[in-house]
Write a protein that holds these residues in place. Structure first.
Motif, PDB file in Angstrom:
ATOM      1  N   SER A 181       0.832  -1.194   0.000  1.00  0.00           N
ATOM      2  CA  SER A 181       0.000   0.000   0.000  1.00  0.00           C
ATOM      3  C   SER A 181       0.875   1.255   0.000  1.00  0.00           C
ATOM      4  CB  SER A 181      -0.888  -0.008   1.241  1.00  0.00           C
ATOM      5  OG  SER A 181      -1.649   1.164   1.273  1.00  0.00           O
ATOM      6  N   LYS A 182       0.534   2.201  -0.827  1.00  0.00           N
ATOM      7  CA  LYS A 182       1.308   3.440  -0.908  1.00  0.00           C
ATOM      8  C   LYS A 182       1.048   4.283   0.338  1.00  0.00           C
ATOM      9  CE  LYS A 182       2.879   2.775  -5.135  1.00  0.00           C
ATOM     10  NZ  LYS A 182       4.264   2.792  -5.524  1.00  0.00           N
ATOM     11  N   GLU A 183       2.077   4.976   0.789  1.00  0.00           N
ATOM     12  CA  GLU A 183       2.019   5.673   2.070  1.00  0.00           C
ATOM     13  C   GLU A 183       1.141   6.924   2.081  1.00  0.00           C
ATOM     14  OE1 GLU A 183       3.063   4.404   4.686  1.00  0.00           O
ATOM     15  OE2 GLU A 183       4.501   2.919   4.043  1.00  0.00           O
ATOM     16  N   ASN A 184       1.377   7.847   1.153  1.00  0.00           N
ATOM     17  CA  ASN A 184       0.707   9.146   1.170  1.00  0.00           C
ATOM     18  C   ASN A 184       0.117   9.475  -0.194  1.00  0.00           C
ATOM     19  OD1 ASN A 184       1.551   9.966   3.880  1.00  0.00           O
ATOM     20  ND2 ASN A 184       3.611  10.069   3.029  1.00  0.00           N
ATOM     21  N   ILE A 185      -0.805  10.417  -0.186  1.00  0.00           N
ATOM     22  CA  ILE A 185      -1.316  11.000  -1.427  1.00  0.00           C
ATOM     23  C   ILE A 185      -0.486  12.262  -1.653  1.00  0.00           C
ATOM     24  CG2 ILE A 185      -3.277  12.148  -2.508  1.00  0.00           C
ATOM     25  CD1 ILE A 185      -5.102  10.405  -0.730  1.00  0.00           C
ATOM     26  N   VAL A 186       0.156  12.358  -2.820  1.00  0.00           N
ATOM     27  CA  VAL A 186       1.028  13.493  -3.105  1.00  0.00           C
ATOM     28  C   VAL A 186       0.533  14.190  -4.374  1.00  0.00           C
ATOM     29  CG1 VAL A 186       3.386  14.244  -3.601  1.00  0.00           C
ATOM     30  CG2 VAL A 186       3.004  12.311  -2.052  1.00  0.00           C
ATOM     31  N   PHE A 187       0.326  15.512  -4.265  1.00  0.00           N
ATOM     32  CA  PHE A 187      -0.105  16.304  -5.410  1.00  0.00           C
ATOM     33  C   PHE A 187       1.068  17.064  -5.997  1.00  0.00           C
ATOM     34  CE2 PHE A 187      -4.095  15.827  -3.091  1.00  0.00           C
ATOM     35  CZ  PHE A 187      -4.842  15.258  -4.112  1.00  0.00           C
ATOM     36  N   LEU A 188       1.181  16.992  -7.329  1.00  0.00           N
ATOM     37  CA  LEU A 188       2.219  17.724  -8.020  1.00  0.00           C
ATOM     38  C   LEU A 188       1.627  18.364  -9.250  1.00  0.00           C
ATOM     39  CD1 LEU A 188       3.543  15.599 -10.562  1.00  0.00           C
ATOM     40  CD2 LEU A 188       3.620  14.328  -8.416  1.00  0.00           C
ATOM     41  N   GLY A 189       2.350  19.328  -9.767  1.00  0.00           N
ATOM     42  CA  GLY A 189       1.880  20.041 -10.953  1.00  0.00           C
ATOM     43  C   GLY A 189       2.376  21.470 -10.905  1.00  0.00           C
ATOM     44  N   MET A 190       2.027  22.200 -11.924  1.00  0.00           N
ATOM     45  CA  MET A 190       2.477  23.587 -12.040  1.00  0.00           C
ATOM     46  C   MET A 190       1.924  24.432 -10.901  1.00  0.00           C
ATOM     47  SD  MET A 190       4.531  24.341 -14.482  1.00  0.00           S
ATOM     48  CE  MET A 190       4.366  26.122 -14.620  1.00  0.00           C
ATOM     49  N   MET A 191       2.629  25.522 -10.650  1.00  0.00           N
ATOM     50  CA  MET A 191       2.089  26.507  -9.728  1.00  0.00           C
ATOM     51  C   MET A 191       0.730  26.939 -10.278  1.00  0.00           C
ATOM     52  SD  MET A 191       4.876  29.351 -10.818  1.00  0.00           S
ATOM     53  CE  MET A 191       6.018  28.493 -11.893  1.00  0.00           C
ATOM     54  N   GLY A 192      -0.223  27.147  -9.386  1.00  0.00           N
ATOM     55  CA  GLY A 192      -1.554  27.559  -9.823  1.00  0.00           C
ATOM     56  C   GLY A 192      -2.457  26.413 -10.226  1.00  0.00           C
ATOM     57  N   SER A 193      -2.012  25.173 -10.042  1.00  0.00           N
ATOM     58  CA  SER A 193      -2.835  24.036 -10.484  1.00  0.00           C
ATOM     59  C   SER A 193      -3.830  23.565  -9.412  1.00  0.00           C
ATOM     60  CB  SER A 193      -1.948  22.869 -10.952  1.00  0.00           C
ATOM     61  OG  SER A 193      -1.170  22.371  -9.889  1.00  0.00           O
ATOM     62  N   GLY A 194      -3.754  24.124  -8.222  1.00  0.00           N
ATOM     63  CA  GLY A 194      -4.732  23.767  -7.189  1.00  0.00           C
ATOM     64  C   GLY A 194      -4.264  22.698  -6.215  1.00  0.00           C
ATOM     65  N   LYS A 195      -2.962  22.465  -6.152  1.00  0.00           N
ATOM     66  CA  LYS A 195      -2.435  21.408  -5.277  1.00  0.00           C
ATOM     67  C   LYS A 195      -2.805  21.656  -3.817  1.00  0.00           C
ATOM     68  CE  LYS A 195       1.748  22.252  -6.629  1.00  0.00           C
ATOM     69  NZ  LYS A 195       1.716  23.268  -7.690  1.00  0.00           N
ATOM     70  N   THR A 196      -2.675  22.902  -3.383  1.00  0.00           N
ATOM     71  CA  THR A 196      -2.962  23.228  -1.982  1.00  0.00           C
ATOM     72  C   THR A 196      -4.452  23.163  -1.685  1.00  0.00           C
ATOM     73  OG1 THR A 196      -0.977  24.590  -1.835  1.00  0.00           O
ATOM     74  CG2 THR A 196      -2.703  24.995  -0.198  1.00  0.00           C
ATOM     75  N   SER A 197      -5.266  23.801  -2.507  1.00  0.00           N
ATOM     76  CA  SER A 197      -6.703  23.813  -2.193  1.00  0.00           C
ATOM     77  C   SER A 197      -7.322  22.425  -2.313  1.00  0.00           C
ATOM     78  CB  SER A 197      -7.456  24.842  -3.040  1.00  0.00           C
ATOM     79  OG  SER A 197      -7.272  24.609  -4.405  1.00  0.00           O
ATOM     80  N   LEU A 198      -6.971  21.675  -3.354  1.00  0.00           N
ATOM     81  CA  LEU A 198      -7.515  20.314  -3.488  1.00  0.00           C
ATOM     82  C   LEU A 198      -6.958  19.395  -2.401  1.00  0.00           C
ATOM     83  CD1 LEU A 198      -7.499  19.821  -7.357  1.00  0.00           C
ATOM     84  CD2 LEU A 198      -9.487  20.017  -5.879  1.00  0.00           C
ATOM     85  N   GLY A 199      -5.667  19.533  -2.113  1.00  0.00           N
ATOM     86  CA  GLY A 199      -5.047  18.714  -1.072  1.00  0.00           C
ATOM     87  C   GLY A 199      -5.712  18.924   0.268  1.00  0.00           C
ATOM     88  N   SER A 200      -5.979  20.164   0.582  1.00  0.00           N
ATOM     89  CA  SER A 200      -6.632  20.502   1.840  1.00  0.00           C
ATOM     90  C   SER A 200      -8.051  19.908   1.897  1.00  0.00           C
ATOM     91  CB  SER A 200      -6.677  22.026   1.981  1.00  0.00           C
ATOM     92  OG  SER A 200      -7.388  22.388   3.120  1.00  0.00           O
ATOM     93  N   MET A 201      -8.801  20.049   0.824  1.00  0.00           N
ATOM     94  CA  MET A 201     -10.176  19.519   0.777  1.00  0.00           C
ATOM     95  C   MET A 201     -10.173  17.992   0.921  1.00  0.00           C
ATOM     96  SD  MET A 201     -11.698  21.866  -2.326  1.00  0.00           S
ATOM     97  CE  MET A 201     -13.380  21.238  -2.335  1.00  0.00           C
TER      98      MET A 201
END
Length: 174
Positions: free
Chosen positions: A3-23
């Protein structure tokens, strides 16, 4: 498959990594870490000021140390800075041990989101064609993520649900 440990979001700045990650972290009741915010807290300085006063290479070294430390946590949602996944050590760790999601948007949307943003030290100096080149260059690395999420034409809630569905299907299969 382990099983993979964490969910990790990557992508360009402005792609919503922080807001989607938080939600998503709230919905899944997991801890949420934004590597850029943690870097700012640890250095008591904005990323823009870190770039200005200490340079990009100092920032990238700090980013590597802090990101690799955060990736040791278990059962979390992690949002990377836009350039972090270009780092070989970070990328190797994520691809080996975590569920990675590339939040992919069309160039027009990304440019609209980051152009003239004063808090993004790499983007605020670039012309539109230079931004497109940066997106192209980084997309090569982002495309190595386990999952590519085409974000265009989806609401935040639809994106959250889509990612949670992928995550839950992965849990069942591991």
């Amino acid at each position: 498959m382990k099983s993979k440990e964490n969910i990790v979001f990557l992508g360009m700045m402005g792609s919503g990594k922080t807001s989607l990650g938080s939600m998503i972290s709230k919905k899944l009741k997991k801890d949420f870490f934004d590597t850029d915010k943690i870097i700012e807290e640890e250095l008591k300085s904005s990323i823009l000021d870190i770039f200005k006063n200490k340079g990009e290479s100092f920032f990238r070294e700090t980013e590597e140390k802090i990101t690799l430390k955060i990736l040791k946590y278990k059962n979390s949602v992690i949002s990377l800075g836009g350039g972090a996944f270009l780092n070989k050590k970070i990328r190797k760790e994520i691809l080996s041990n975590h569920l990675s999601f590339w939040l992919k948007w069309d160039n027009k949307t990304l440019i609209k989101r980051v152009k003239n943003s004063h808090k993004r030290p790499i983007a605020n100096k670039l012309s539109e064609s230079e931004l497109i080149d940066l997106i192209k260059k980084r997309s090569y690395f982002y495309s190595k993520a386990l999952y590519k999420v085409n974000c265009d034409n989806l609401t935040k809630n639809e994106l959250v649900q889509k990612i949670i569905n992928i995550y839950e299907a992965n849990k069942i299969n591991s």
